[in-house]
Write a protein that holds these residues in place. Structure first.
Motif, PDB file in Angstrom:
ATOM      1  N   CYS A 159      -2.009  -0.928   4.703  1.00 20.01           N
ATOM      2  CA  CYS A 159      -1.328  -0.161   5.749  1.00 20.01           C
ATOM      3  C   CYS A 159      -1.306   1.341   5.484  1.00 20.01           C
ATOM      4  CB  CYS A 159       0.104  -0.665   5.912  1.00 20.01           C
ATOM      5  SG  CYS A 159       0.233  -2.447   6.200  1.00 20.01           S
ATOM      6  N   CYS A 160      -2.099   1.787   4.505  1.00 23.41           N
ATOM      7  CA  CYS A 160      -2.215   3.223   4.185  1.00 23.41           C
ATOM      8  C   CYS A 160      -0.866   3.812   3.778  1.00 23.41           C
ATOM      9  CB  CYS A 160      -2.807   3.992   5.355  1.00 23.41           C
ATOM     10  SG  CYS A 160      -4.457   3.444   5.838  1.00 23.41           S
ATOM     11  N   GLY A 161      -0.303   3.264   2.699  1.00 25.44           N
ATOM     12  CA  GLY A 161       1.029   3.664   2.292  1.00 25.44           C
ATOM     13  C   GLY A 161       1.115   4.622   1.125  1.00 25.44           C
ATOM     14  N   TYR A 162       0.020   4.804   0.385  1.00 23.95           N
ATOM     15  CA  TYR A 162       0.096   5.707  -0.757  1.00 23.95           C
ATOM     16  C   TYR A 162       0.284   7.149  -0.285  1.00 23.95           C
ATOM     17  CZ  TYR A 162      -1.276   1.891  -3.832  1.00 23.95           C
ATOM     18  OH  TYR A 162      -1.309   0.708  -4.525  1.00 23.95           O
ATOM     19  N   VAL A 163       1.174   7.858  -0.966  1.00 24.96           N
ATOM     20  CA  VAL A 163       1.527   9.209  -0.535  1.00 24.96           C
ATOM     21  C   VAL A 163       0.307  10.119  -0.476  1.00 24.96           C
ATOM     22  CG1 VAL A 163       2.924  11.227  -1.089  1.00 24.96           C
ATOM     23  CG2 VAL A 163       3.875   8.932  -1.416  1.00 24.96           C
ATOM     24  N   TYR A 164      -0.622   9.975  -1.432  1.00 23.16           N
ATOM     25  CA  TYR A 164      -1.779  10.876  -1.479  1.00 23.16           C
ATOM     26  C   TYR A 164      -2.681  10.739  -0.264  1.00 23.16           C
ATOM     27  CZ  TYR A 164      -5.180   7.227  -2.887  1.00 23.16           C
ATOM     28  OH  TYR A 164      -6.016   6.141  -2.927  1.00 23.16           O
ATOM     29  N   ALA A 203      -5.978  12.948   3.049  1.00 29.91           N
ATOM     30  CA  ALA A 203      -7.347  12.571   3.412  1.00 29.91           C
ATOM     31  C   ALA A 203      -7.935  13.603   4.372  1.00 29.91           C
ATOM     32  CB  ALA A 203      -7.361  11.191   4.056  1.00 29.91           C
ATOM     33  N   PRO A 204      -9.130  14.123   4.078  1.00 30.79           N
ATOM     34  CA  PRO A 204      -9.693  15.201   4.906  1.00 30.79           C
ATOM     35  C   PRO A 204      -9.957  14.821   6.353  1.00 30.79           C
ATOM     36  CG  PRO A 204     -10.828  15.037   2.787  1.00 30.79           C
ATOM     37  CD  PRO A 204      -9.952  13.830   2.895  1.00 30.79           C
ATOM     38  N   SER A 205     -10.184  13.527   6.610  1.00 30.08           N
ATOM     39  CA  SER A 205     -10.497  13.098   7.973  1.00 30.08           C
ATOM     40  C   SER A 205     -10.047  11.656   8.165  1.00 30.08           C
ATOM     41  CB  SER A 205     -12.005  13.196   8.229  1.00 30.08           C
ATOM     42  OG  SER A 205     -12.701  12.231   7.445  1.00 30.08           O
ATOM     43  N   GLN A 212      -9.886   5.828   6.444  1.00 31.29           N
ATOM     44  CA  GLN A 212     -10.337   4.445   6.648  1.00 31.29           C
ATOM     45  C   GLN A 212     -11.147   3.949   5.463  1.00 31.29           C
ATOM     46  OE1 GLN A 212      -9.563   2.410   9.115  1.00 31.29           O
ATOM     47  NE2 GLN A 212     -10.939   0.723   8.656  1.00 31.29           N
ATOM     48  N   ASN A 213     -12.066   4.763   4.986  1.00 33.63           N
ATOM     49  CA  ASN A 213     -12.911   4.364   3.853  1.00 33.63           C
ATOM     50  C   ASN A 213     -12.079   4.148   2.593  1.00 33.63           C
ATOM     51  OD1 ASN A 213     -15.217   4.510   5.423  1.00 33.63           O
ATOM     52  ND2 ASN A 213     -15.682   6.615   4.838  1.00 33.63           N
ATOM     53  N   GLU A 214     -11.065   4.998   2.405  1.00 34.42           N
ATOM     54  CA  GLU A 214     -10.232   4.862   1.221  1.00 34.42           C
ATOM     55  C   GLU A 214      -9.383   3.590   1.287  1.00 34.42           C
ATOM     56  OE1 GLU A 214      -8.506   6.305  -2.527  1.00 34.42           O
ATOM     57  OE2 GLU A 214     -10.437   6.111  -1.507  1.00 34.42           O
ATOM     58  N   SER A 215      -8.887   3.270   2.464  1.00 33.29           N
ATOM     59  CA  SER A 215      -8.126   2.029   2.614  1.00 33.29           C
ATOM     60  C   SER A 215      -8.995   0.822   2.301  1.00 33.29           C
ATOM     61  CB  SER A 215      -7.565   1.927   4.038  1.00 33.29           C
ATOM     62  OG  SER A 215      -6.856   0.716   4.219  1.00 33.29           O
ATOM     63  N   GLU A 216     -10.213   0.811   2.809  1.00 33.81           N
ATOM     64  CA  GLU A 216     -11.123  -0.301   2.525  1.00 33.81           C
ATOM     65  C   GLU A 216     -11.446  -0.377   1.034  1.00 33.81           C
ATOM     66  OE1 GLU A 216     -14.577  -0.214   5.001  1.00 33.81           O
ATOM     67  OE2 GLU A 216     -13.432  -0.346   6.872  1.00 33.81           O
ATOM     68  N   ALA A 266      -6.071 -12.609   7.824  1.00 31.58           N
ATOM     69  CA  ALA A 266      -5.991 -12.249   9.245  1.00 31.58           C
ATOM     70  C   ALA A 266      -5.244 -10.930   9.421  1.00 31.58           C
ATOM     71  CB  ALA A 266      -5.311 -13.362  10.035  1.00 31.58           C
ATOM     72  N   PHE A 267      -4.174 -10.740   8.662  1.00 36.29           N
ATOM     73  CA  PHE A 267      -3.411  -9.490   8.723  1.00 36.29           C
ATOM     74  C   PHE A 267      -4.266  -8.319   8.251  1.00 36.29           C
ATOM     75  CE2 PHE A 267      -0.552  -6.288   6.931  1.00 36.29           C
ATOM     76  CZ  PHE A 267       0.336  -6.100   7.980  1.00 36.29           C
ATOM     77  N   VAL A 268      -4.989  -8.519   7.139  1.00 36.04           N
ATOM     78  CA  VAL A 268      -5.836  -7.453   6.589  1.00 36.04           C
ATOM     79  C   VAL A 268      -6.927  -7.072   7.577  1.00 36.04           C
ATOM     80  CG1 VAL A 268      -7.502  -6.878   4.782  1.00 36.04           C
ATOM     81  CG2 VAL A 268      -5.365  -8.037   4.186  1.00 36.04           C
ATOM     82  N   LYS A 269      -7.616  -8.061   8.126  1.00 38.57           N
ATOM     83  CA  LYS A 269      -8.719  -7.771   9.045  1.00 38.57           C
ATOM     84  C   LYS A 269      -8.210  -7.013  10.279  1.00 38.57           C
ATOM     85  CE  LYS A 269     -12.575  -9.380   8.988  1.00 38.57           C
ATOM     86  NZ  LYS A 269     -13.887  -8.829   8.538  1.00 38.57           N
ATOM     87  N   TYR A 270      -7.049  -7.408  10.776  1.00 41.34           N
ATOM     88  CA  TYR A 270      -6.530  -6.736  11.966  1.00 41.34           C
ATOM     89  C   TYR A 270      -6.138  -5.298  11.655  1.00 41.34           C
ATOM     90  CZ  TYR A 270      -3.971  -5.604  16.175  1.00 41.34           C
ATOM     91  OH  TYR A 270      -3.552  -4.982  17.327  1.00 41.34           O
ATOM     92  N   TYR A 271      -5.407  -5.093  10.561  1.00 45.92           N
ATOM     93  CA  TYR A 271      -4.954  -3.734  10.263  1.00 45.92           C
ATOM     94  C   TYR A 271      -6.136  -2.809   9.998  1.00 45.92           C
ATOM     95  CZ  TYR A 271      -0.702  -1.012   9.561  1.00 45.92           C
ATOM     96  OH  TYR A 271       0.347  -0.142   9.734  1.00 45.92           O
ATOM     97  N   LEU A 272      -7.178  -3.319   9.363  1.00 46.50           N
ATOM     98  CA  LEU A 272      -8.368  -2.501   9.129  1.00 46.50           C
ATOM     99  C   LEU A 272      -9.065  -2.131  10.434  1.00 46.50           C
ATOM    100  CD1 LEU A 272     -10.029  -4.102   5.958  1.00 46.50           C
ATOM    101  CD2 LEU A 272      -8.996  -1.829   6.139  1.00 46.50           C
TER     102      LEU A 272
END
Length: 529
Positions: free
Chosen positions: A341-346, A350-352, A357-361, A394-400
């Motif tokens: 869910c992209c929760g890390y503060v850093y 992300a520049p874009s 998205q790439n970092e989450s994956e 299923a949750f992971v695939k949807y959030y991505l």
């Protein structure tokens, strides 16, 4: 948790292997069994009985109608009843693992792993063709390692039982299946990338997020043993605890938090426990008790990654308390949310949107080296089983698949994990001050803000490792050279147990787009709690 062990080869007998097999008997304290299932195949299993707790559920397990097919599996298959109905199987053992034997015989290994909804690491032997098959769940929630020496092949839940026999040991890649017909090939059945959905209505997205997470929790309530929840008081563990409490039945739920005096987690977790009316256990531990557990933790987790060790100490100690003081065996946690869910503060740096998205994956693909490893080993080394709803496939695939720009945040007017928070807003699941609480990492939250856990460790290490020793030795490591004295200290301990196996992790977990060389969120510019 359970512990699996298999050996394919002619060099060793059980008399040679049994002591090392016993190194992971803490994973399965209820029953241990090993046997030669073929001329050159040995299987061993340590069982923690969760489903089908009678003797019929013991492993190694034969197909009820075909003794030529044998299975060892550490896992939970949440859709085993649905699959049995779909294919008309009459299950005999009460164990959800039986469905793997049935499915394999009916449709083969490749189709079987595609249909399984669960977490697992299994090895299956088909004596008719004298072939081993193995597979691991998509996120690597259940651990597995494969080791080789010449033509000999070992597979185990952890590395420690096989490192003395192998030239090479690697983590079994999640989301793949393997066959002894080609020991160097891993066949991928799960892909993390998803096509972006063309949906920007946050109300629709949040409804889907809410429904998928609720379903992820409900399917994981499958257990014949008592359930508990780790509750730090942060968003993720609090949300899972609330859903477990709501759907697990009428029994008062046991919840557990740990920290040193002044820990911010202890304060928030008690607030959530009061709101949910759980039977809450606050474990207040001294600095020395935390520090004295470090060596045991590194042995258990088989890692020297800095942030993994830091976070594992509290995770291990709270699990130890649960083992010694309660009957809980199935332990829910909030792991995986920050990656999915992209929760890390850093990540706000992300520049874009593409970089986000790439970092989450990437974080999800590598989670089995870090947070999932920490969770499994800290909990399983105390004879308990972890349940991790945020890593439901299923949750992971949807959030991505959610457009990345909707997952961007600035940490002020739009917090990290905004959509997840909004999905449960006005649902009476949590107090607002918890639902909208800023992220505080588990490894930081066990301590006070003015005396962080990572600072306590570093002060401790300063009394053990001199600056001269660190400067003289740090460049002697080709793989993962330590950048902190603390990291060097962990590496020395790791090498005392697992020398020459430093590649069990690929690199240190570190935040991107920042100048800090310390993985603690409290070291990031602009961080607040």
């Amino acid at each position: 948790m359970c512990g699996i062990f298999s050996y394919k080869g002619n060099k060793y007998n059980w008399s040679d292997l049994s002591a090392d097999f016993g190194l992971i008997n803490y994973r399965g304290p209820d029953n241990s069994h090993y046997e030669r299932i073929h001329d050159n195949i040995l299987f061993g299993f340590h069982r923690l009985a969760i489903m089908g707790v009678g003797e019929l559920g013991n492993q190694p397990m034969k197909h009820p109608d075909d003794n030529s097919i044998t299975l060892i599996c550490n896992g939970e298959i949440y859709n085993y009843r649905e699959l049995a109905n779909k294919y008309g199987f009459d299950l005999k053992t009460g164990s959800d693992s039986e469905i793997i034997l049935r499915m394999y015989k009916s449709i083969g290994i490749e189709k079987t792993v595609l249909e399984l909804d669960g977490v697992f690491m299994f090895v299956l032997h088909d004596a008719k063709i004298n072939t081993l098959f193995a597979s691991r769940d998509p996120m690597g929630v259940r651990p597995g390692f494969l080791g080789t020496k010449g033509s000999d092949v070992f597979i185990s839940s952890e590395a420690k039982p096989i490192i003395n026999f192998c030239d090479k040991v690697i983590p079994f890649p999640p989301g793949t299946w393997w066959s002894s017909d080609d020991i160097n090939k891993y066949n991928r059945y799960f892909y993390y990338q998803s096509d972006m959905i063309n949906e920007f209505d946050e109300n629709i997205l949040c409804k889907n997020i809410r429904n998928l997470l609720i379903e992820a929790v409900k399917k994981r309530l499958m257990s014949e043993r008592e359930i508990g929840c780790l509750l730090s008081g942060g968003l993720d563990s609090s949300l899972i605890t609330s859903l477990v409490s709501k759907y697990q039945g009428n029994d008062q739920l046991n919840t557990f938090s740990i920290g040193m005096k002044g820990s911010i987690d202890l304060e928030y977790s008690q607030h959530v426990a009061n709101f949910l009316n759980t039977k809450h256990h606050q474990i207040i531990i001294s600095e020395n008790e935390f520090l004295n557990a470090i060596e045991t933790v590194i042995y258990n987790i088989e890692s020297y990654d800095t942030t993994t060790v830091r976070a594992s100490v509290g995770n291990y100690l709270v699990s130890k308390y649960i083992k010694e003081n309660t009957d809980c065996k199935v332990i829910f946690n909030g792991d995986g949310s920050d990656e999915v869910c992209c929760g890390y503060v850093y990540l706000k740096n992300a520049p874009s949107k593409e970089d986000l998205q790439n970092e989450s994956e990437r974080l999800i693909k590598e989670i089995f080296y870090f947070d999932v490893l920490r969770s499994d080993r800290s909990i399983s080394s105390n004879g308990l089983e972890a349940r991790t709803p945020f890593l439901d496939k299923a949750f992971v695939k949807y959030y991505l698949s959610i457009p990345a720009q909707l997952k961007q945040f600035n940490g002020t007017d739009r917090l990290e994990k905004y959509l997840l928070r909004k999905a449960f807003d006005n649902q009476n699941v949590l107090p607002n001050e918890v639902l909208w609480r800023r992220k505080c990492a588990f490894s930081d939250g066990v301590s006070s803000q003015n005396k962080s856990w990572h600072k306590i460790i570093q002060h401790h290490v300063d009394g053990i490792i001199t600056d001269k020793e660190f400067l003289d030795q740090k460049n002697n490591y080709n793989h993962c050279p330590p950048q902190l004295k603390e990291s060097y200290y962990y590496r020395k301990i790791f090498d005392s147990f697992f020398e020459d196996h430093h590649t069990l992790i690929p690199h240190y977990w570190m935040p991107k787009w920042t100048s800090t060389n310390d993985p603690s969120a409290r070291e990031l510019v602009g961080y607040s709690e």
